[in-house]
Design a protein around this motif. Structure first.
Motif, PDB file in Angstrom:
ATOM      1  N   SER A 358       0.843  -1.192  -0.023  1.00 18.48           N
ATOM      2  CA  SER A 358       0.075  -0.132  -0.016  1.00 18.48           C
ATOM      3  C   SER A 358       0.890   1.336   0.119  1.00 18.48           C
ATOM      4  CB  SER A 358      -0.959   0.225   1.271  1.00 18.48           C
ATOM      5  OG  SER A 358       0.012   0.039   2.532  1.00 18.48           O
ATOM      6  N   ARG A 359       2.045   0.994   0.407  1.00 21.70           N
ATOM      7  CA  ARG A 359       2.963   2.369   0.375  1.00 21.70           C
ATOM      8  C   ARG A 359       4.294   1.822  -0.172  1.00 21.70           C
ATOM      9  NH1 ARG A 359       2.602   5.819   6.133  1.00 21.70           N
ATOM     10  NH2 ARG A 359       3.867   7.066   4.285  1.00 21.70           N
ATOM     11  N   VAL A 360       5.138   2.802  -0.716  1.00 18.52           N
ATOM     12  CA  VAL A 360       6.413   2.649  -1.048  1.00 18.52           C
ATOM     13  C   VAL A 360       7.122   3.784  -0.656  1.00 18.52           C
ATOM     14  CG1 VAL A 360       7.843   2.394  -3.202  1.00 18.52           C
ATOM     15  CG2 VAL A 360       5.702   1.317  -3.103  1.00 18.52           C
ATOM     16  N   TRP A 361       8.399   3.316  -0.293  1.00 21.19           N
ATOM     17  CA  TRP A 361       9.464   4.585   0.032  1.00 21.19           C
ATOM     18  C   TRP A 361      10.578   4.429  -0.824  1.00 21.19           C
ATOM     19  CZ3 TRP A 361       6.799   1.638   3.343  1.00 21.19           C
ATOM     20  CH2 TRP A 361       5.996   2.147   4.292  1.00 21.19           C
ATOM     21  N   LEU A 362      11.017   5.579  -1.447  1.00 21.96           N
ATOM     22  CA  LEU A 362      12.016   5.623  -2.614  1.00 21.96           C
ATOM     23  C   LEU A 362      12.955   6.708  -2.009  1.00 21.96           C
ATOM     24  CD1 LEU A 362      11.861   5.627  -6.382  1.00 21.96           C
ATOM     25  CD2 LEU A 362      13.648   7.229  -5.158  1.00 21.96           C
ATOM     26  N   ASP A 363      14.418   6.420  -1.825  1.00 21.02           N
ATOM     27  CA  ASP A 363      15.467   7.197  -1.378  1.00 21.02           C
ATOM     28  C   ASP A 363      16.568   6.921  -2.530  1.00 21.02           C
ATOM     29  OD1 ASP A 363      16.894   8.522   1.034  1.00 21.02           O
ATOM     30  OD2 ASP A 363      18.307   7.291  -0.021  1.00 21.02           O
ATOM     31  N   MET A 364      16.836   8.467  -2.764  1.00 22.49           N
ATOM     32  CA  MET A 364      18.103   8.287  -3.989  1.00 22.49           C
ATOM     33  C   MET A 364      19.037   9.414  -3.576  1.00 22.49           C
ATOM     34  SD  MET A 364      17.634   9.324  -7.932  1.00 22.49           S
ATOM     35  CE  MET A 364      16.478   8.082  -8.294  1.00 22.49           C
ATOM     36  N   ARG A 365      20.283   9.050  -3.252  1.00 19.13           N
ATOM     37  CA  ARG A 365      21.305   9.589  -3.183  1.00 19.13           C
ATOM     38  C   ARG A 365      22.745   9.466  -3.949  1.00 19.13           C
ATOM     39  NH1 ARG A 365      19.321  12.247   1.517  1.00 19.13           N
ATOM     40  NH2 ARG A 365      17.693  11.140   2.488  1.00 19.13           N
ATOM     41  N   TYR A 366      23.527  10.725  -3.680  1.00 16.61           N
ATOM     42  CA  TYR A 366      24.816  10.262  -4.493  1.00 16.61           C
ATOM     43  C   TYR A 366      25.994  10.806  -3.634  1.00 16.61           C
ATOM     44  CZ  TYR A 366      28.508  11.129  -7.781  1.00 16.61           C
ATOM     45  OH  TYR A 366      29.735  10.957  -8.657  1.00 16.61           O
ATOM     46  N   ASN A 367      26.777   9.703  -3.203  1.00 17.87           N
ATOM     47  CA  ASN A 367      27.967   9.802  -2.453  1.00 17.87           C
ATOM     48  C   ASN A 367      29.260   9.234  -2.708  1.00 17.87           C
ATOM     49  OD1 ASN A 367      26.748  11.232   0.011  1.00 17.87           O
ATOM     50  ND2 ASN A 367      25.470   9.570   0.280  1.00 17.87           N
ATOM     51  N   ASP A 368      30.280   9.945  -2.760  1.00 17.04           N
ATOM     52  CA  ASP A 368      31.597   9.396  -3.295  1.00 17.04           C
ATOM     53  C   ASP A 368      31.582   8.451  -4.613  1.00 17.04           C
ATOM     54  OD1 ASP A 368      32.593  10.114  -0.878  1.00 17.04           O
ATOM     55  OD2 ASP A 368      31.909   8.626   0.307  1.00 17.04           O
ATOM     56  N   MET A 370      29.052   7.499  -6.146  1.00 19.26           N
ATOM     57  CA  MET A 370      28.091   6.322  -6.426  1.00 19.26           C
ATOM     58  C   MET A 370      26.603   6.595  -6.069  1.00 19.26           C
ATOM     59  SD  MET A 370      28.167   2.799  -6.891  1.00 19.26           S
ATOM     60  CE  MET A 370      29.899   2.433  -6.125  1.00 19.26           C
ATOM     61  N   LEU A 371      25.814   6.463  -7.053  1.00 16.05           N
ATOM     62  CA  LEU A 371      24.471   6.774  -7.017  1.00 16.05           C
ATOM     63  C   LEU A 371      23.813   5.475  -6.491  1.00 16.05           C
ATOM     64  CD1 LEU A 371      21.925   8.603  -8.055  1.00 16.05           C
ATOM     65  CD2 LEU A 371      22.063   7.143  -9.951  1.00 16.05           C
ATOM     66  N   ARG A 372      22.995   5.864  -5.191  1.00 15.65           N
ATOM     67  CA  ARG A 372      22.689   4.791  -4.595  1.00 15.65           C
ATOM     68  C   ARG A 372      21.214   4.897  -4.541  1.00 15.65           C
ATOM     69  NH1 ARG A 372      24.305   1.138  -0.313  1.00 15.65           N
ATOM     70  NH2 ARG A 372      22.936   0.651   1.099  1.00 15.65           N
ATOM     71  N   ILE A 373      20.372   3.878  -4.728  1.00 18.47           N
ATOM     72  CA  ILE A 373      18.772   4.291  -4.783  1.00 18.47           C
ATOM     73  C   ILE A 373      18.244   2.923  -4.099  1.00 18.47           C
ATOM     74  CG2 ILE A 373      16.695   4.081  -6.185  1.00 18.47           C
ATOM     75  CD1 ILE A 373      18.438   4.783  -8.581  1.00 18.47           C
ATOM     76  N   THR A 374      17.505   3.331  -3.170  1.00 20.92           N
ATOM     77  CA  THR A 374      16.670   2.382  -2.086  1.00 20.92           C
ATOM     78  C   THR A 374      15.226   2.314  -2.496  1.00 20.92           C
ATOM     79  OG1 THR A 374      18.536   2.204  -0.636  1.00 20.92           O
ATOM     80  CG2 THR A 374      16.555   1.330   0.130  1.00 20.92           C
ATOM     81  N   ILE A 375      14.522   1.304  -2.634  1.00 21.94           N
ATOM     82  CA  ILE A 375      13.181   1.319  -2.728  1.00 21.94           C
ATOM     83  C   ILE A 375      12.578   0.268  -1.810  1.00 21.94           C
ATOM     84  CG2 ILE A 375      11.158   0.762  -4.370  1.00 21.94           C
ATOM     85  CD1 ILE A 375      12.865   1.646  -6.724  1.00 21.94           C
ATOM     86  N   THR A 376      11.608   0.704  -0.687  1.00 23.31           N
ATOM     87  CA  THR A 376      11.271  -0.157   0.324  1.00 23.31           C
ATOM     88  C   THR A 376       9.776  -0.184   0.248  1.00 23.31           C
ATOM     89  OG1 THR A 376      12.988   0.410   1.715  1.00 23.31           O
ATOM     90  CG2 THR A 376      11.118  -0.749   2.576  1.00 23.31           C
ATOM     91  N   ASP A 377       8.956  -1.415   0.161  1.00 21.42           N
ATOM     92  CA  ASP A 377       7.663  -1.275   0.221  1.00 21.42           C
ATOM     93  C   ASP A 377       7.137  -2.283   1.266  1.00 21.42           C
ATOM     94  OD1 ASP A 377       6.939  -4.284  -0.662  1.00 21.42           O
ATOM     95  OD2 ASP A 377       7.855  -3.684  -2.391  1.00 21.42           O
ATOM     96  N   ASP A 378       5.974  -2.322   1.872  1.00 25.57           N
ATOM     97  CA  ASP A 378       5.268  -2.823   2.836  1.00 25.57           C
ATOM     98  C   ASP A 378       4.604  -4.074   2.547  1.00 25.57           C
ATOM     99  OD1 ASP A 378       2.989  -1.448   1.802  1.00 25.57           O
ATOM    100  OD2 ASP A 378       2.417  -0.573   3.511  1.00 25.57           O
TER     101      ASP A 378
END
Length: 426
Positions: A358-368, A370-378
């Protein structure tokens, strides 16, 4: 070392070091079996034993690398060259043995098995042994010294002699307690440092050499190039199919309708008007399909506004509630940007179709770098690359750019998909 609190690091390091040192114990049986296999080679049986023994050595070394990677800051990669295709029968066994024997990492594994008990006892295991020796000092102070002297025994604890002559010396037990405390403190204080030293030694023994690293890199590039060629060919076939079955067919039908209208303008204007309306609707449908096709190749919002806004727009179109947290100070290179966008699109589509979330969390960042994308759902969890081609397709797409995908999806959820892409921002 991966610890949440400093005291856990100091408290657990000695015992983790002892555990990693004890992992070589099965190697004693392995080396004994290997020696027997070598002596039996003249009669042929040794060749049959060599393959399982060397595979067992690799399994033990893999477990050792896993523990070092888990408990220290040292990262040890698998150094083995790619395995050949399995073959049945005796010839297949001989080819597998040739592959094992010709890999330099095999001989480094055997060298590690031989040296590990000596190198490990002065690094990984030493802190735990100091603590145990310190605990023995406290046992002596607690009455064990009296038991030893009562039976006529004697021993040295550090520089303290325990025998019949010292049985009535009141300073013996306090001295063993003080020495025990010093040994225990030394064990806990040196534990993390010596475990890290042991990790660096293990990487030198079990990590890939520059030659094997180069060979693995060539193998990886060959695989990713093949995947990229296959993906490009599949994409071209999809575009051709969509054009042939969609817009092209509608344009052909619209041309036929216009031809009929040309003949009906004078004879039956009403019928011509109906056909004109149908042709106008067909042209609008063809235009919409062409726009969808272009969006599937490279979305206009991605080209115009960049990855961050394109992913936000993608999230707004989903039937789920998607919370986005995106921090990008620039734009990746266009090929990387496109790969990241379509990877996110595929993961979100999987969440909608299969997760029951019912919900999704999307986090996108760039460090050192590296482009890092994290997608979490319940959702219900249970996702696996083996259950379909979607996640494997994402892995191949990211692998073209040396990217990786990590999946955590236990039964009952949540599902966490993490993607990393090395790139630079402009």
């Amino acid at each position: 070392m991966r610890q949440r609190t400093w005291w856990a690091r100091w408290a657990m390091a000695p015992w983790r070091g002892l555990w990693t040192w004890l992992l070589w114990l099965p190697g004693l049986l392995l080396l004994t079996t290997l020696n027997s296999a070598l002596t039996l080679i003249p009669v042929g049986i040794g060749l049959l034993l060599m393959v399982p023994v060397l595979v067992w050595a690799r399994s033990l070394a893999d477990l050792y690398r896993k523990e070092i990677n888990k408990w220290t800051d040292t990262r040890i990669e698998r150094p083995y060259l790619p395995a050949p295709e399995p073959e049945p029968g005796l010839m297949g066994l001989l080819h597998r043995l040739k592959w094992l024997v010709s890999d330099p990492a095999t001989w480094r594994d055997l060298l590690w098995l031989t040296v590990a008990p000596f190198a490990g006892v002065v690094t990984a295991a030493l802190p735990a042994l100091l603590i145990l020796y310190g605990a023995w000092g406290w046992l002596l102070a607690g009455g064990m010294a009296e038991v030893i002297t009562a039976h006529g025994g004697q021993e040295w604890y550090g520089f303290v002699r325990i025998d019949d002559a010292s049985a009535f010396d009141a300073s013996v037990e306090p001295a063993t307690a003080v020495l025990g405390t010093v040994f225990i403190a030394a064990g806990f204080l040196t534990g993390p440092k010596l475990l890290d030293v042991h990790g660096r030694w293990a990487r030198a023994m079990l990590g890939p050499t520059e030659a094997s690293r180069l060979k693995l890199r060539v193998q990886h590039l060959t695989e990713t190039r093949s995947d990229a060629v296959d993906a490009s060919a599949a994409e071209l076939r999809r575009i051709e199919r969509d054009l042939h079955d969609g817009a092209q067919a509608r344009l052909v039908a619209m041309g036929m309708s216009l031809g009929a209208i040309e003949h009906l303008l004078d004879k039956d204007p009403e019928k011509a008007r109906v056909l004109l309306a149908e042709a106008r609707e067909a042209s609008a449908t063809a235009l919409r399909e062409l726009r969808d096709l272009v969006r599937g190749i490279h979305p206009p919002v991605l080209a115009d506004r960049g990855l961050a806004d394109a992913v936000r727009a993608l999230a707004l179109d989903l039937p789920l509630k998607v919370e986005t947290d995106i921090e990008l100070a620039g734009r990746p290179e266009p090929p990387v940007e496109s790969a990241a966008y379509f990877a996110v699109s595929e993961v979100l589509a999987n969440a909608v179709k299969h997760s029951g979330a019912s919900r999704v969390w999307l986090d996108m960042r760039y460090n050192d770098g590296m482009l890092r994308i994290t997608i979490t759902d319940d959702g219900r969890g249970g996702a696996s690359p083996e259950n379909g081609s979607g996640l494997r397709g994402i892995e191949r797409r990211l692998g073209t750019f040396d990217g990786v995908l990590a999946l955590s999806s236990p039964a009952g959820g949540p599902t966490i998909v993490t993607m990393e892409l090395p790139c630079t921002l402009t």
